[in-house]
Enzyme design. Structure first.
Site, mmCIF file in Angstrom:
data_model
loop_
_atom_site.group_PDB
_atom_site.id
_atom_site.type_symbol
_atom_site.label_atom_id
_atom_site.label_comp_id
_atom_site.label_asym_id
_atom_site.label_seq_id
_atom_site.Cartn_x
_atom_site.Cartn_y
_atom_site.Cartn_z
ATOM 1 N N MET A 81 0.815 -1.212 0.000
ATOM 2 C CA MET A 81 0.000 0.000 0.000
ATOM 3 C C MET A 81 0.853 1.269 0.000
ATOM 4 O O MET A 81 2.051 1.229 0.267
ATOM 5 C CB MET A 81 -0.905 0.018 1.232
ATOM 6 C CG MET A 81 -1.978 -1.055 1.233
ATOM 7 S SD MET A 81 -3.039 -0.990 2.695
ATOM 8 C CE MET A 81 -4.018 0.484 2.360
ATOM 9 N N HIS A 82 0.200 2.389 -0.307
ATOM 10 C CA HIS A 82 0.683 3.755 -0.046
ATOM 11 C C HIS A 82 1.802 4.254 -0.976
ATOM 12 O O HIS A 82 2.115 5.435 -0.971
ATOM 13 C CB HIS A 82 1.185 3.918 1.394
ATOM 14 C CG HIS A 82 0.283 3.392 2.446
ATOM 15 N ND1 HIS A 82 -1.029 3.778 2.567
ATOM 16 C CD2 HIS A 82 0.504 2.496 3.444
ATOM 17 C CE1 HIS A 82 -1.583 3.146 3.603
ATOM 18 N NE2 HIS A 82 -0.683 2.366 4.137
ATOM 19 N N ASP A 240 -2.764 -4.979 -0.046
ATOM 20 C CA ASP A 240 -2.293 -6.245 0.513
ATOM 21 C C ASP A 240 -3.065 -6.662 1.757
ATOM 22 O O ASP A 240 -3.396 -7.847 1.931
ATOM 23 C CB ASP A 240 -0.783 -6.213 0.779
ATOM 24 C CG ASP A 240 -0.323 -5.037 1.628
ATOM 25 O OD1 ASP A 240 -1.161 -4.229 2.098
ATOM 26 O OD2 ASP A 240 0.905 -4.911 1.822
#
Length: 500
Positions: A81-82, A240
């Site tokens: 992520m991110h 995820d």
């Protein structure tokens, strides 16, 4: 027999998983790629490396497949992520991706609070401004690399870039977009208000789709490179943690997941978008349509155990290091460990705090320290469970995956500390299974993700809390919770002596 592929784009490697309609894992291939650390706190990767290694892994998977590739109906994704990937108008990558574990953006997090205020930020995004999220990275590029920022036409998250390379189509989906700080989580749309307040053009945000939505087919070129059939459908996939939840059956109210990898996650299913945790835990959109999950994070869960092994038992296997840990009494003979070796996330978003061993004396052996490390990690995870329960959530059963599910003593410890039944799955592939399930559901094999889970997921063993142990751990947990506040100032004073 029909098949689907789940692609899990992690921080250190990509894993591709081939699964059939019976929920059986038929093959898996992993390919690693490097982390780029140009200076302390800066963690980047080359997006081209993700695509190259995913292509290699898929090509190897297809070469080993002895069936008809036309029977591989779909492919979907789980992704770290991110991370920030910036593309220009021609779809070219403008710079290395800045990853979730990059910590350069403390200044930008402060700017976000100054622009919006904590109350309004939580109302829109349901999350605090933390260094790991995407928006602070975007603002960092805007501030320090303006020439790159002004060339940017769109930003993508890591798995979305890999999917773009396969299909030529640009999308993101709700579970990953929820971790950007630019999405209105409850309304499931990019927040024009957020973009305006921080000075980001909303057109930089990609179109949003559901995790199970088919966004196209692979390109002819990608078909040639991998051997996959040109008609292979590509589904959006999920973050995820969302995919890990799907792959563990966290698809109904009351279901909770404990995942112990490098970091540790306690994730709980939410049917509605209106629960208020005051920003103490993350609140994201799930990969299942119109549902959500809340999540607490221990930054150094498995990492604490790996650090302990590498530092005090270099060259030994984990089984050797933990041999005899079951014989050490609860409380490790008066030794307590806090796993803040890289700072902490939940419930203390604190990049300065560091870990502690407290209560050491000359009678302690290495195995006492090992027991204390396991207990400290579990206590940190229990802080998230404690927050959930204090906000009215019932947590009586927890699915445990990752490193914490590989040791019987640790599984029983989780049952006793969490005061909940711990369930170990018979086959644990985590996010990659969740990605494959999204492809299976999207391909029409099942009428719901829950129906898919009944075929793809089975339980192996459960561990019940032992009342006497629960009582002892409750006392020790009260001691553990005091350590953060009593060492916070000391760690702030020690910061000037750190060499990184």
């Amino acid at each position: 027999m029909k098949y689907v592929i789940g692609v899990d784009l992690g921080t250190s490697a990509v894993k591709v998983l081939l699964m059939n309609q019976q929920g059986k894992v038929c093959d898996e291939i992993s390919k690693s790629y490097p982390l780029i650390q140009v200076q302390p706190g800066f963690n980047e990767q080359d997006p081209k490396g993700w695509v190259d290694k995913t292509t290699e892994a898929l090509s190897e998977l297809v070469r080993k497949f002895d069936g008809d590739t036309n029977d591989i109906e779909g492919i979907s994704f789980s992704g770290q992520m991110h991370g920030l990937v910036l593309l220009d108008q021609e779809g070219n990558v403008l710079r290395n991706a800045i990853l979730w574990n990059d910590t350069r953006t403390t200044e930008q997090c402060r700017q976000i609070y100054e622009c919006i205020g904590e109350k309004r930020l939580l109302e829109i995004t349901k999350n605090q401004a933390l260094e790991g999220f995407t928006l602070p990275k975007l603002l960092w590029v805007k501030q320090y690399e303006p020439e790159i920022y002004h060339q940017a036409d769109v930003f993508l998250l890591p798995k979305d870039y890999v999917r773009y390379a396969m299909t030529g189509k640009i999308h993101s989906e709700y579970s990953d977009a929820a971790g950007t700080l630019l999405m209105d989580v409850a309304k499931k749309q990019w927040s024009g208000e957020m973009c305006e307040l921080v000075g980001v053009d909303v057109t930089l945000c990609p179109p949003l789709v559901e995790s199970s939505e088919c966004v196209g087919e692979i390109t002819a070129d990608f078909s040639v490179q991998t051997g996959l059939a040109k008609k292979t459908k590509v589904f959006a996939g999920g973050a995820d943690n969302a995919c890990g939840a799907i792959g563990s059956g966290i698809l109904s109210e009351g279901k909770t997941l404990c995942s112990i990898g490098t970091s540790g996650v306690v994730l709980s299913y939410e049917e509605k978008n209106d629960r208020d945790f005051g920003g103490k835990v993350h609140y994201f959109n799930h990969g299942e349509e119109n549902t959500f999950y809340t999540m607490g994070v221990t930054l150094s869960a498995g990492h604490s155990l790996s650090w302990f092994k590498d530092t005090f038992a270099s060259g030994e296997e984990f089984d050797t290091v933990l041999k005899g840990v079951a014989n050490v009494p609860i409380g490790a003979n008066g030794l307590l460990f806090t796993p803040y070796i890289s700072g902490e996330r939940t419930p203390y978003p604190d990049a300065t705090i560091r870990g502690s061993f407290i209560g050491m004396d000359s009678s302690h052996k290495r195995i006492d320290f090992a027991r204390a490390v396991l207990e400290g990690i579990t206590f940190s995870l229990n802080e998230s469970i404690d927050i959930f329960r204090k906000n009215g959530k019932l947590i009586d059963t927890v699915i445990s995956i990752g490193g914490g599910a590989k040791n019987e003593t640790w599984l029983q410890m989780q049952a006793d500390v969490f005061n909940a039944t711990i369930v170990k799955l018979s086959s644990e592939q985590g996010p990659a299974v969740g990605a494959a399930m999204l492809a299976a559901y999207g391909s029409g094999w099942y009428d719901s993700l829950q129906a898919c889970a009944e075929v793809f997921i089975s339980e192996e063993k459960s561990y019940k809390p032992i009342t006497a142990n629960v009582e002892k751990y409750a006392l020790l947990f009260d001691v553990y919770k005091k350590v953060y506040n009593q060492t916070k100032e000391l760690n702030e004073e020690l910061k000037i002596f750190r060499n990184h």
